[in-house]
Write a protein that holds these residues in place. Structure first.
Motif, PDB file in Angstrom:
ATOM      1  N   UNK A   6      51.275  31.973  37.319  1.00  0.00           N
ATOM      2  CA  UNK A   6      51.890  32.133  36.005  1.00  0.00           C
ATOM      3  C   UNK A   6      50.865  32.493  34.935  1.00  0.00           C
ATOM      4  N   UNK A   7      49.593  32.368  35.284  1.00  0.00           N
ATOM      5  CA  UNK A   7      48.527  32.647  34.329  1.00  0.00           C
ATOM      6  C   UNK A   7      48.144  34.116  34.390  1.00  0.00           C
ATOM      7  N   UNK A   8      48.186  34.786  33.244  1.00  0.00           N
ATOM      8  CA  UNK A   8      47.804  36.189  33.195  1.00  0.00           C
ATOM      9  C   UNK A   8      46.298  36.303  33.037  1.00  0.00           C
ATOM     10  N   UNK A   9      45.734  37.388  33.551  1.00  0.00           N
ATOM     11  CA  UNK A   9      44.306  37.624  33.383  1.00  0.00           C
ATOM     12  C   UNK A   9      44.063  39.098  33.116  1.00  0.00           C
ATOM     13  N   UNK A  10      42.931  39.457  32.515  1.00  0.00           N
ATOM     14  CA  UNK A  10      42.664  40.842  32.127  1.00  0.00           C
ATOM     15  C   UNK A  10      42.648  41.825  33.284  1.00  0.00           C
ATOM     16  N   UNK A  11      42.298  41.345  34.486  1.00  0.00           N
ATOM     17  CA  UNK A  11      42.238  42.249  35.639  1.00  0.00           C
ATOM     18  C   UNK A  11      43.548  42.293  36.409  1.00  0.00           C
ATOM     19  N   UNK A  12      44.508  41.492  35.995  1.00  0.00           N
ATOM     20  CA  UNK A  12      45.811  41.425  36.663  1.00  0.00           C
ATOM     21  C   UNK A  12      45.658  41.109  38.151  1.00  0.00           C
ATOM     22  N   UNK A  13      44.828  40.132  38.437  1.00  0.00           N
ATOM     23  CA  UNK A  13      44.605  39.719  39.818  1.00  0.00           C
ATOM     24  C   UNK A  13      45.871  39.087  40.399  1.00  0.00           C
ATOM     25  N   UNK A  14      46.123  39.388  41.655  1.00  0.00           N
ATOM     26  CA  UNK A  14      47.270  38.809  42.348  1.00  0.00           C
ATOM     27  C   UNK A  14      46.907  37.480  43.013  1.00  0.00           C
ATOM     28  N   UNK A  15      45.630  37.158  43.008  1.00  0.00           N
ATOM     29  CA  UNK A  15      45.169  35.906  43.599  1.00  0.00           C
ATOM     30  C   UNK A  15      45.364  34.768  42.604  1.00  0.00           C
ATOM     31  N   UNK A  16      45.814  33.631  43.111  1.00  0.00           N
ATOM     32  CA  UNK A  16      46.016  32.484  42.246  1.00  0.00           C
ATOM     33  C   UNK A  16      44.718  31.862  41.781  1.00  0.00           C
ATOM     34  N   UNK A  17      43.664  32.005  42.592  1.00  0.00           N
ATOM     35  CA  UNK A  17      42.352  31.471  42.247  1.00  0.00           C
ATOM     36  C   UNK A  17      41.299  32.493  42.624  1.00  0.00           C
ATOM     37  N   UNK A  18      40.276  32.613  41.783  1.00  0.00           N
ATOM     38  CA  UNK A  18      39.235  33.614  42.030  1.00  0.00           C
ATOM     39  C   UNK A  18      37.923  33.175  41.412  1.00  0.00           C
ATOM     40  N   UNK A  19      36.839  33.643  42.013  1.00  0.00           N
ATOM     41  CA  UNK A  19      35.509  33.415  41.452  1.00  0.00           C
ATOM     42  C   UNK A  19      34.607  34.556  41.885  1.00  0.00           C
ATOM     43  N   UNK A  20      33.886  35.129  40.931  1.00  0.00           N
ATOM     44  CA  UNK A  20      32.867  36.124  41.226  1.00  0.00           C
ATOM     45  C   UNK A  20      31.597  35.670  40.526  1.00  0.00           C
ATOM     46  N   UNK A  21      30.513  35.527  41.305  1.00  0.00           N
ATOM     47  CA  UNK A  21      29.260  35.059  40.714  1.00  0.00           C
ATOM     48  C   UNK A  21      28.087  35.859  41.249  1.00  0.00           C
ATOM     49  N   UNK A  22      27.058  35.966  40.439  1.00  0.00           N
ATOM     50  CA  UNK A  22      25.822  36.619  40.840  1.00  0.00           C
ATOM     51  C   UNK A  22      25.105  35.705  41.825  1.00  0.00           C
ATOM     52  N   UNK A  23      24.824  36.227  43.012  1.00  0.00           N
ATOM     53  CA  UNK A  23      24.228  35.418  44.069  1.00  0.00           C
ATOM     54  C   UNK A  23      22.836  34.918  43.691  1.00  0.00           C
ATOM     55  N   UNK A  24      22.100  35.696  42.933  1.00  0.00           N
ATOM     56  CA  UNK A  24      20.714  35.357  42.637  1.00  0.00           C
ATOM     57  C   UNK A  24      20.556  34.516  41.377  1.00  0.00           C
ATOM     58  N   UNK A  25      21.404  34.729  40.375  1.00  0.00           N
ATOM     59  CA  UNK A  25      21.266  33.991  39.116  1.00  0.00           C
ATOM     60  C   UNK A  25      22.327  32.909  38.929  1.00  0.00           C
TER      61      UNK A  25
END
Length: 269
Positions: A6-25
């Motif tokens: 039910x939560x909208x996001x700027x990328x219009x992701x279809x996933x209910x939960x998401x995380x993208x992180x820089x592996x090194x920092x």
């Protein structure tokens, strides 16, 4: 069920939960319900592989598929028949590349101390990695009681990436495995591995009804090594669509010189 979609996001992701992180920092670029604890399906097999390799059991040792490896949870099918014998290395390959459930279960059964010792070791390893919201009850992911969060799974991906064999086997597009006198061909469950626009260093897919479509990856995008976790995605190809949406956003942000600007990130709780 959890209201995550039910939560909208700027990328219009279809996933209910998401995380993208820089592996090194460890910089978090995208977070959406990343602390929500959800069933993780076959993402489980990353922990299974990590423990098997850390136990330093011989990869050439032959293991046998038995009645104990038949899925009574979901009734899923398998090309590995009862009585089939494969090396531990081949079992690992099939579990990571083709998400073979019987192979993953057999790996757990042949762990020192047996199946229940393996499950205990899975949970102990999770705690040691700081995966405090994670719980395992079996090594395949068929049980919806195997649960974690996008935050925790990013920690798992980071640890698994440090194991060269997991990187190699999980990103293999296909493989021939000797099962008795037969040569059987298996294929990756992640079509992005075959896409030249992606530079994937590690991946694992997952799906059961309770978990939806799931995907974790380490990939080099826009000149950065990133860890990506997508959980509870609705639709057969939506996890791949979400990954592509994130990739395009990162590339465009780089072209705009905004990858480190706060305005290029979003945080949805």
């Amino acid at each position: 069920m959890y209201g995550l979609h039910q939560l909208e996001d700027p990328l219009e992701l279809k996933s209910g939960a998401a995380l993208v992180m820089d592996q090194e920092t460890n910089e978090v670029l995208v977070t959406k319900n990343s602390q929500a604890v959800l069933p993780i399906a076959s993402i489980t097999k990353l922990m299974t592989a990590l423990l098997v390799i850390e136990a330093q059991q011989p990869l050439t040792e032959m293991l046998t598929i038995t009645e104990e490896d038949i899925d009574t949870e979901k009734g899923s099918r398998s090309r590995l028949q009862v009585g089939a014998q494969l090396s531990r290395g081949d079992m690992l390959h099939l579990a990571l590349m083709a998400s073979e459930n019987r192979a993953a279960n057999a790996l757990g059964r042949h762990y020192p101390g047996g199946f229940y010792a393996f499950v205990a070791a899975m949970n102990a390893k999770a705690r040691s990695l700081g995966m405090l919201d994670t719980r395992y009850v079996e090594p395949t992911g068929l049980s919806s009681l195997n649960q974690s969060s996008a935050h925790d799974l990013a920690l798992l991906v980071k640890a698994a990436y440090d194991v060269p064999l997991i990187r190699t086997l999980s990103t293999s597009p296909e493989g021939l495995v000797a099962v008795g006198p037969r040569q059987m061909q298996f294929h990756t469950t992640n079509r992005l591995v075959l896409n030249p626009e992606w530079d994937i260093g590690l991946q694992k897919t997952g799906y059961i009804v309770e978990a939806g479509q799931c995907l974790v990856m380490q990939a080099k995008l826009a000149g950065r090594k990133l860890i990506m976790v997508l959980l509870d995605s609705a639709g057969k190809y939506s996890r791949l669509g979400d990954a592509e949406r994130i990739r395009r956003w990162l590339v465009q942000s780089t072209l705009n010189g905004a990858t480190t600007a706060a305005s290029s990130r979003f945080d949805l709780r």
